[in-house]
Write an enzyme that holds these catalytic residues in place. Structure first.
Site, PDB file in Angstrom:
ATOM      1  N   SER A   1      68.355  -7.627  10.078  1.00 32.18           N
ATOM      2  CA  SER A   1      68.759  -6.260  10.406  1.00 32.18           C
ATOM      3  C   SER A   1      70.220  -6.041  10.750  1.00 32.18           C
ATOM      4  O   SER A   1      70.637  -4.893  10.907  1.00 32.18           O
ATOM      5  CB  SER A   1      67.916  -5.734  11.556  1.00 32.18           C
TER       6      SER A   1
ATOM      7  N   SER B   1      67.260  -2.897  10.173  1.00 27.10           N
ATOM      8  CA  SER B   1      67.012  -1.764  11.026  1.00 27.10           C
ATOM      9  C   SER B   1      68.280  -1.183  11.674  1.00 27.10           C
ATOM     10  O   SER B   1      68.238  -0.076  12.190  1.00 27.10           O
ATOM     11  CB  SER B   1      66.056  -2.175  12.153  1.00 27.10           C
TER      12      SER B   1
ATOM     13  N   LYS C   1      73.655   0.117  19.304  1.00 32.31           N
ATOM     14  CA  LYS C   1      72.350   0.361  18.685  1.00 32.31           C
ATOM     15  C   LYS C   1      71.413   0.842  19.797  1.00 32.31           C
ATOM     16  O   LYS C   1      71.482   0.331  20.925  1.00 32.31           O
ATOM     17  CB  LYS C   1      71.843  -0.940  18.058  1.00 32.31           C
TER      18      LYS C   1
HETATM   19  N1  GLN Z   1      63.311  -5.837   7.866  1.00 33.06           N
HETATM   20  C1  GLN Z   1      62.715  -6.774   8.740  1.00 33.06           C
HETATM   21  C2  GLN Z   1      61.521  -6.164   9.413  1.00 33.06           C
HETATM   22  O1  GLN Z   1      61.166  -5.101   9.047  1.00 33.06           O
HETATM   23  C3  GLN Z   1      63.727  -7.248   9.752  1.00 33.06           C
HETATM   24  C4  GLN Z   1      63.957  -6.283  10.840  1.00 33.06           C
HETATM   25  C5  GLN Z   1      64.958  -6.774  11.855  1.00 33.06           C
HETATM   26  O2  GLN Z   1      65.704  -7.715  11.626  1.00 33.06           O
HETATM   27  N2  GLN Z   1      64.926  -6.162  13.014  1.00 33.06           N
HETATM   28  O3  GLN Z   1      60.927  -6.718  10.280  1.00 33.06           O
END
Ligand code: GLN
Length: 483
Positions: A174, A150, A75
């Site tokens: 995410s 994400s 990532k």
């Molecule tokens: N969707 C969540 C957010 O927007 C979690 C994102 C994540 O786990 N990095 O913060």
């Protein structure tokens, strides 16, 4: 060869069926062929081939580890020396880190081959990969839908067989949610199990890296490499790393599974609920006992998260000021203009929204009302899990209320987007480990089963996931056109 799991690939490499260079080249060709998915921000072609050559030497000498010669991708939140690390943002579009994240170091050391850096929501803020500066990623199961976020590039790339495995990070879901949307296995480890050093910080008390793979068995192999104490990360736990593969086949006779009733209330799509119930039945057949439990404060998790995560992100992202790090605007008039325009031009809307919310929640006069209050509620949420784990061994439920939604469907309404994380966020607030595994389909879109276990019980979690993958083949399905 791209259809195989890491376990199978490692065996074939040892038997000389193909070399790591051949395997790496075949993945690089697939990445090119399916570039419309937009999974990669950077493809590290030359670096990958060089690493594969070195891996082939190690394999020939017989001093290879389970990941030697296996192509994986990172990532783009993990710092990689010599290869761009953008974190999905214009802010870091020109950033080449002078050092490797600990996770990256560990993979390099194991002999894994890094194919490149994967697309993601900007600074990991999002649930659909649509906040990336580099554009949205497509879900290979239905290219008009999002891969989740994400870690959307990671999930899509693993599902489309553009890499044997990938890393992800999970602050509020995410790893698990994109894994569910793309029909792969994604594990968020206990907070403190995997070093955060060199992993660009979003919300430091919640962020945790983990593997995204085609099976629980592969997740065990990756976690083995990623885990461990790191003196460079003060929140890393100094606890021995167990053997994650050893207990994979342990019997589940007598396993106590808790179904939190809050996971099955309104908001959950009926067809998704049926898939989860069928998966739980499968465990019943394996000898598990099922019991209803309650996490009464779970409903607070989204409001609590959207105070704590933005508060921490506003502090973490203050370093991107056009001076110390990141993009700098053209011809600033003075220092203030430089700060304002550099940040204004380089951060996207979602990141700005979070910084504003977080700065507000931390300001004098509001700190007690929001931040301290949220921390207190966070404790109540952790206590709920503690109570539940005094009654059962693992908790099961959905990962997300629906299957993958359409590209653009939720971008106009941030609150709607935030609600999609209702089943994942509480786990981060408590710091627990959890996994998403493929459990079926609704209208040909994958559904993920979430399994949550107690602190540092990843071996057990992987065992529970692996046994299911021995009696079902959901995890072996491949999206049409990506065979
Ligand atoms: N969707 C969540 C957010 O927007 C979690 C994102 C994540 O786990 N990095 O913060």
């Amino acid at each position: 060869m791209h259809n195989k799991t890491i376990t199978e690939l490692a065996k074939d490499l040892r038997e000389g069926k193909f070399s790591s260079v051949e395997l790496t080249q075949s993945y690089l060709d697939r990445i090119k062929k399916h570039s419309e998915l937009n999974c990669f921000i950077t493809v590290a072609e030359d670096f990958a081939i060089e690493s594969a050559k070195m891996a082939d030497i190690k394999l020939a000498n017989g001093d290879a580890s389970p990941l030697t010669g296996i192509p994986i991708a990172q990532k783009d939140i993990f710092c990689t020396q010599g290869t761009k690390t953008s974190c999905g943002s214009k802010m870091l579009d020109n950033f080449i880190s002078p050092y490797n994240a600990t996770v990256v170091e560990k993979f390099n050391h194991s002999g894994a081959v890094m194919l490149g850096k994967l697309n993601m929501d900007e600074f990991a803020m999002g649930s659909s990969n649509e906040t990336s500066f580099y554009g949205a990623v497509q879900n290979p199961w239905d290219t008009s839908t999002v891969p989740g976020g994400s870690s959307g590039g990671s999930a899509s790339a693993v599902a489309a067989h553009l890499t044997a495995a990938a890393t992800g990070t999970d602050t509020g879901g995410s790893i698990r949610q994109p894994a569910a949307f793309c029909g792969i296995t994604g594990l968020k480890p206990t907070y403190g199990r995997v070093s955060r050093y060199g992993m660009i910080a979003f919300a430091s008390s919640l962020d945790q890296a983990g593997p995204m793979t085609r099976s629980a068995e592969d997740a065990a192999t990756l976690l083995q490499t990623m885990s461990g104490f790191d003196p460079k990360d003060s929140t890393s736990m100094n606890k021995p790393v167990p053997d994650y593969s050893m207990g994979l086949n342990n019997s589940l006779e007598g396993l106590k599974i808790g179904l939190p009733k809050e996971f099955f209330s309104e908001g959950l799509n009926d067809s998704v609920a049926r898939v989860i119930e069928t998966a739980v039945d499968e465990y019943r057949k394996m000898g598990a006992e099922i019991k209803e439990v309650s996490l009464p404060h779970m409903k607070l998790s989204i409001p609590v998260y959207y105070v704590i995560a933005p508060a921490e992100c506003s502090a973490n992202l203050s370093r991107f000021d056009g001076v110390r790090f990141g993009y700098r605007c053209d011809e600033p008039k003075d220092l203030n203009d430089l700060y304002i325009r550099s940040r204004g031009e380089a951060f996207g809307d979602e990141v700005k929204r979070r910084i504003l919310m977080g700065t507000y929640a931390l300001s004098a006069g509001y700190y007690d009302a929001y931040y301290i209050k949220a921390q207190k509620a966070r404790r109540l949420i952790s206590e709920d899990f503690k109570q539940a784990f005094s009654e059962v061994d693992v908790l099961m439920g959905p990962v997300s209320p629906s299957t993958a939604f359409g590209l653009g469907e939720k971008t106009g309404d941030p609150i709607e987007m935030y609600l999609a994380d209702i089943y994942t966020i509480a786990v981060n607030l408590a710091g627990l480990p959890a996994i998403s595994i493929p459990a079926g389909f609704v209208n040909e879109k994958p559904v993920g089963l979430q399994i949550i276990s107690n602190y540092f019980t990843e071996p057990h979690l992987l065992n529970v996931a692996h046994k299911y993958q021995q009696t079902t083949n959901w995890h072996q399905q491949t999206p049409k056109g990506f065979e």
